[in-house]
Design an enzyme around this catalytic site. Structure first.
Site, PDB file in Angstrom:
ATOM      1  N   GLU A 219      31.309 -83.539 104.902  1.00 25.36           N
ATOM      2  CA  GLU A 219      32.444 -83.269 104.023  1.00 25.36           C
ATOM      3  C   GLU A 219      33.703 -83.352 104.881  1.00 25.36           C
ATOM      4  O   GLU A 219      34.015 -82.430 105.637  1.00 25.36           O
ATOM      5  CB  GLU A 219      32.300 -81.888 103.374  1.00 25.36           C
ATOM      6  CG  GLU A 219      31.039 -81.737 102.521  1.00 25.36           C
ATOM      7  CD  GLU A 219      30.978 -82.713 101.364  1.00 25.36           C
ATOM      8  OE1 GLU A 219      32.033 -83.302 101.014  1.00 25.36           O
ATOM      9  OE2 GLU A 219      29.894 -82.920 100.803  1.00 25.36           O
ATOM     10  N   CYS A 253      41.374 -79.505 102.415  1.00 22.89           N
ATOM     11  CA  CYS A 253      40.925 -80.886 102.630  1.00 22.89           C
ATOM     12  C   CYS A 253      41.243 -81.794 101.447  1.00 22.89           C
ATOM     13  O   CYS A 253      41.367 -83.002 101.612  1.00 22.89           O
ATOM     14  CB  CYS A 253      39.431 -80.917 102.939  1.00 22.89           C
ATOM     15  SG  CYS A 253      38.385 -80.184 101.667  1.00 22.89           S
TER      16      CYS A 253
END
Length: 474
Positions: A219, A253
């Site tokens: 991720e 993110c």
């Protein structure tokens, strides 16, 4: 058995061996055991709510309890509840059809725990991205080794108390330490490894895992664009853009990394952003709801981006007119007007309150600009036209697409989360998380006569003729 932090390679190996032994002793925990684990984890999170909030405040220097609840605790507990509710269905074998050549028989896919899962969590969401991956891994019946970030020591202590109380050393082992420990951690022979962090470190993690052929879920991040179509409601766009960019001081993110707006919209959009910032943060960065950067290193990195851009002639505009530009680890939101692609602010994931803005004259050019860059973890589209939505759904490859909002996709317990290409490999959350941490084992149960035996050696002439006639039907 209490969870004990592992600070050395030897301690990690011992912790891994303990978890491996537990996984071998109970290779397929029942649905009741898995639900109990999830319920105990949920109860412990709720019990330690205030210590968690205080620890986050301590690690960040300043982060309001309300923001921490919103972005860390609410999504984690929601995902726990969702997993408990749907676990029995997820665990059901998937029935499959059987080819005529194998009849009579039955076939299914049986979802088996992989074993011991390694999880490396980052500092930007130290609760959500530490405890969140446990949910899918525990739902799938696995044991977990969790490497937490060294930049959040106070939060790590509370997380350790939570997993100690709820799961103990039979299910989870917590690992602390700096980069050298993380490097050793990612070389362990896990049955699956999940890493959340930067693309640069993700490449090194994948190299380490490849030494032992450990499957990985990465991720990562990258440059998530926010595309403003000509039909967009600019006032609404500004409010939701500010929410996604300034929440957690942009240390997210999936935060919007740059704006693409029509050249005729730019002035009005920026005015709406300024008004929204004044409304949300009336004292500028001194407002109690404006979060600090995690440490001085991150602040200096962002100031370096500003300095480089100004040296290149880029106008860097502070949109928060009230209060100071910098204070107590906080940095005001700056718009960078038309920065060149060669600047670091347009190459690196920003991870802070800096926001480049680029303009276009035609939507096709804007879409082409996004397509020519590494695939983003998220794309945000603001539009009131169905045609725009369809074009982005079909033409842009991204981890997620959010229309007329920002960052809320992460908190949807029934949606998978993951990137594509440079922004990640694989996904977790929801049923996809259960599947990521499970091995889908094919099971074929043959019964009755063996039709395929008709074609067994020796292959005589009549067999040749029979095969020539029937093979097209297979």
């Amino acid at each position: 058995m209490p969870v004990t932090p592992s600070h050395t390679p030897e301690a990690m190996q011992a912790a891994f061996a303990r978890l491996k032994a537990h996984a071998q002793q109970d290779a397929f925990p029942s649905v009741q055991v898995r639900r109990q684990n999830l319920a105990r984890l949920q109860a412990a999170i709720l019990q330690y709510e205030i210590p968690l909030l205080e620890a986050l405040q301590q690690d960040y220097g300043h982060r309001s309890h309300e923001e921490s609840r919103l972005i860390e605790l609410f999504p984690t507990v929601s995902e726990l509840k969702h997993a408990k509710c749907h676990l029995a269905r997820w665990m059901q074998p998937s029935k499959r059809s059987v080819h005529i050549s194998a009849l009579p028989a039955s076939a299914k896919v049986h979802y088996q725990p992989k074993g011991v899962i390694g999880v490396v969590s980052p500092w930007n969401y130290p609760v959500l991205l530490s405890l969140g991956p446990l949910i899918g891994a525990l739902a799938a019946g696995n044991r977990v080794m969790l490497k937490v970030s060294e930049f959040c020591p106070a939060t790590n202590k509370v997380v350790r108390d939570i997993v100690d109380q709820s799961l103990g050393g039979e299910w989870v082992e917590l690992v602390e330490g700096e980069a050298n420990i993380a490097n050793e951690f990612t070389q362990l022979t896990f049955d699956h490894l999940l890493f959340t962090g930067s693309t640069q470190v993700g490449r090194m993690v994948m190299q380490n895992a490849a030494k032992n052929l450990v499957p990985v879920t990465l991720e990562l991040g990258g440059k998530s664009p926010l595309l403003v179509a000509p039909s967009a409601d600019l006032k609404m766009t500004a409010k939701r853009l500010v929410f996604g960019k300034v929440t957690n001081a942009g240390q997210t993110c999936v935060a919007p990394d740059y704006i693409l707006c029509h050249q005729d919209q730019k002035k009005a959009l920026l005015e709406h952003i300024k008004q929204t910032l004044k409304e949300y943060y009336p004292q500028g960065i001194s407002s109690p709801d404006y979060t600090s950067l995690i440490n001085e290193r991150q602040l200096e990195r962002l100031k370096g981006y500003l300095a480089e851009a100004r040296s290149a002639g880029v106008v860097c505009e502070n949109l928060m007119l009230e209060g100071p530009v910098e204070e107590g680890g906080k940095l005001a939101l700056h718009i960078l007007h038309q920065p060149g692609d060669d600047l670091r602010v347009m190459q690196d994931e920003i991870f802070g309150p800096l926001l480049p803005i680029l303009t276009y004259s035609d939507m096709a050019d804007a879409l082409s600009y996004i397509q020519q860059r590494p695939r983003p973890l998220a794309m945000y589209l603001f539009t009131n036209q169905a045609e725009d939505r369809k074009r982005c759904e079909n033409q842009i490859a991204s981890g997620s697409l959010v229309i007329n909002h920002t960052i809320i996709q992460v908190a949807q317990p029934d949606l998978p989360f993951g990137g594509v290409g440079a922004s990640g490999i694989g996904a977790y959350h929801a049923e996809e998380g259960f599947l990521t941490f499970s091995h889908g084992k094919s099971v074929l149960h043959k019964r009755g006569p063996n039709l395929a035996g008709l074609f067994s050696p020796p292959y005589k002439s009549q067999i040749h003729r029979l095969m020539a006639k029937v093979w097209p039907y297979f």
